[in-house]
Design a protein around this motif. Structure first.
Motif, short mmCIF file in Angstrom:
data_model
loop_
_atom_site.label_atom_id
_atom_site.label_comp_id
_atom_site.label_asym_id
_atom_site.label_seq_id
_atom_site.Cartn_x
_atom_site.Cartn_y
_atom_site.Cartn_z
N MET A 1 0.10 3.86 -19.73
CA MET A 1 0.51 3.72 -17.83
C MET A 1 -0.30 3.15 -17.12
SD MET A 1 2.25 6.12 -15.69
CE MET A 1 1.98 6.91 -14.08
N LYS A 2 -0.45 1.87 -16.46
CA LYS A 2 -1.48 1.77 -15.18
C LYS A 2 -1.04 2.39 -13.70
CE LYS A 2 -3.22 -3.05 -14.16
NZ LYS A 2 -3.57 -3.03 -12.12
N THR A 3 -2.88 2.69 -13.88
CA THR A 3 -2.74 3.44 -12.37
C THR A 3 -2.01 2.37 -10.96
OG1 THR A 3 -4.18 5.01 -12.77
CG2 THR A 3 -4.22 4.78 -11.14
N GLN A 4 -1.29 3.04 -9.92
CA GLN A 4 -0.76 2.46 -9.00
C GLN A 4 -2.10 1.90 -8.52
OE1 GLN A 4 2.44 1.13 -8.21
NE2 GLN A 4 1.03 0.25 -6.19
N GLN A 5 -2.53 0.55 -7.71
CA GLN A 5 -3.89 0.35 -6.89
C GLN A 5 -2.90 -0.44 -5.18
OE1 GLN A 5 -6.09 -1.98 -8.59
NE2 GLN A 5 -6.84 -0.68 -9.84
N TYR A 6 -4.25 0.26 -3.99
CA TYR A 6 -3.54 -0.24 -3.12
C TYR A 6 -4.66 -1.26 -2.44
CZ TYR A 6 -0.45 3.66 -4.03
OH TYR A 6 0.30 5.11 -4.46
N SER A 7 -3.89 -2.16 -1.97
CA SER A 7 -5.25 -2.63 -0.62
C SER A 7 -5.10 -2.54 0.47
CB SER A 7 -4.91 -3.82 -1.31
OG SER A 7 -4.72 -4.29 -2.88
N THR A 8 -6.82 -2.70 1.19
CA THR A 8 -6.58 -3.14 2.63
C THR A 8 -5.43 -3.78 2.98
OG1 THR A 8 -9.12 -3.14 1.69
CG2 THR A 8 -8.02 -3.73 4.44
N GLY A 9 -4.98 -3.25 3.95
CA GLY A 9 -3.73 -3.63 5.49
C GLY A 9 -2.52 -2.82 4.74
N GLN A 10 -2.80 -2.60 3.59
CA GLN A 10 -1.29 -1.78 3.08
C GLN A 10 -1.12 -0.16 3.63
OE1 GLN A 10 -1.61 -1.51 -1.34
NE2 GLN A 10 -0.07 -2.88 -0.96
N LYS A 11 -0.17 0.18 4.13
CA LYS A 11 0.18 1.23 4.41
C LYS A 11 1.01 2.10 3.29
CE LYS A 11 1.23 0.12 9.27
NZ LYS A 11 2.70 0.96 10.33
N PRO A 12 -0.08 2.79 2.48
CA PRO A 12 0.74 3.80 1.58
C PRO A 12 0.92 5.05 1.57
CG PRO A 12 -2.21 3.40 1.53
CD PRO A 12 -1.72 2.36 2.67
N CYS A 40 -18.25 0.91 0.67
CA CYS A 40 -19.54 -0.55 -0.13
C CYS A 40 -18.30 -1.40 0.42
CB CYS A 40 -18.87 -0.35 -1.72
SG CYS A 40 -17.32 -0.31 -2.02
N ASN A 41 -17.43 -1.36 1.41
CA ASN A 41 -16.67 -2.29 1.63
C ASN A 41 -15.22 -3.37 0.69
OD1 ASN A 41 -16.64 -3.86 3.95
ND2 ASN A 41 -16.91 -5.87 3.70
N ASN A 42 -15.20 -1.91 -0.67
CA ASN A 42 -14.26 -2.98 -1.09
C ASN A 42 -13.00 -3.04 -1.18
OD1 ASN A 42 -13.57 -3.46 -4.28
ND2 ASN A 42 -12.96 -1.49 -4.63
N THR A 43 -11.71 -3.26 -1.05
CA THR A 43 -10.73 -3.93 -0.63
C THR A 43 -9.32 -2.89 -1.75
OG1 THR A 43 -10.71 -5.50 -1.30
CG2 THR A 43 -10.90 -5.45 0.54
N THR A 44 -9.69 -2.05 -3.13
CA THR A 44 -8.99 -1.53 -3.43
C THR A 44 -9.05 -0.10 -3.50
OG1 THR A 44 -9.92 -2.28 -5.45
CG2 THR A 44 -8.22 -3.57 -4.30
N PHE A 45 -7.99 0.59 -3.68
CA PHE A 45 -8.19 1.87 -3.82
C PHE A 45 -7.24 2.56 -4.64
CE2 PHE A 45 -9.77 0.47 -0.09
CZ PHE A 45 -10.55 2.04 0.38
N THR A 46 -6.76 3.82 -5.23
CA THR A 46 -6.17 4.87 -6.30
C THR A 46 -5.70 5.38 -5.32
OG1 THR A 46 -7.75 5.87 -7.57
CG2 THR A 46 -7.04 3.39 -8.77
#
Length: 48
Positions: A1-12, A40-46
């Protein structure tokens, strides 16, 4: 199962999120927008 990722700008939604690059932990409220990682200025989170 792939882990859901959230990006900068979203309201998760309320919760703790972890940067997919450096592992920095970020806490958001219900209406908060996902910022770039402060470490680190990355734009994706779990969700932790």
């Amino acid at each position: 199962m792939k882990t859901q990722q959230y990006s900068t700008g979203q309201k998760p939604g309320k919760g703790n999120y972890v940067c997919t690059n450096c592992g920095f932990s970020l806490k958001l409220g219900m209406e908060d927008k996902m910022p770039p990682c402060p470490n680190c200025n990355n734009t994706t989170f779990t969700k932790d």
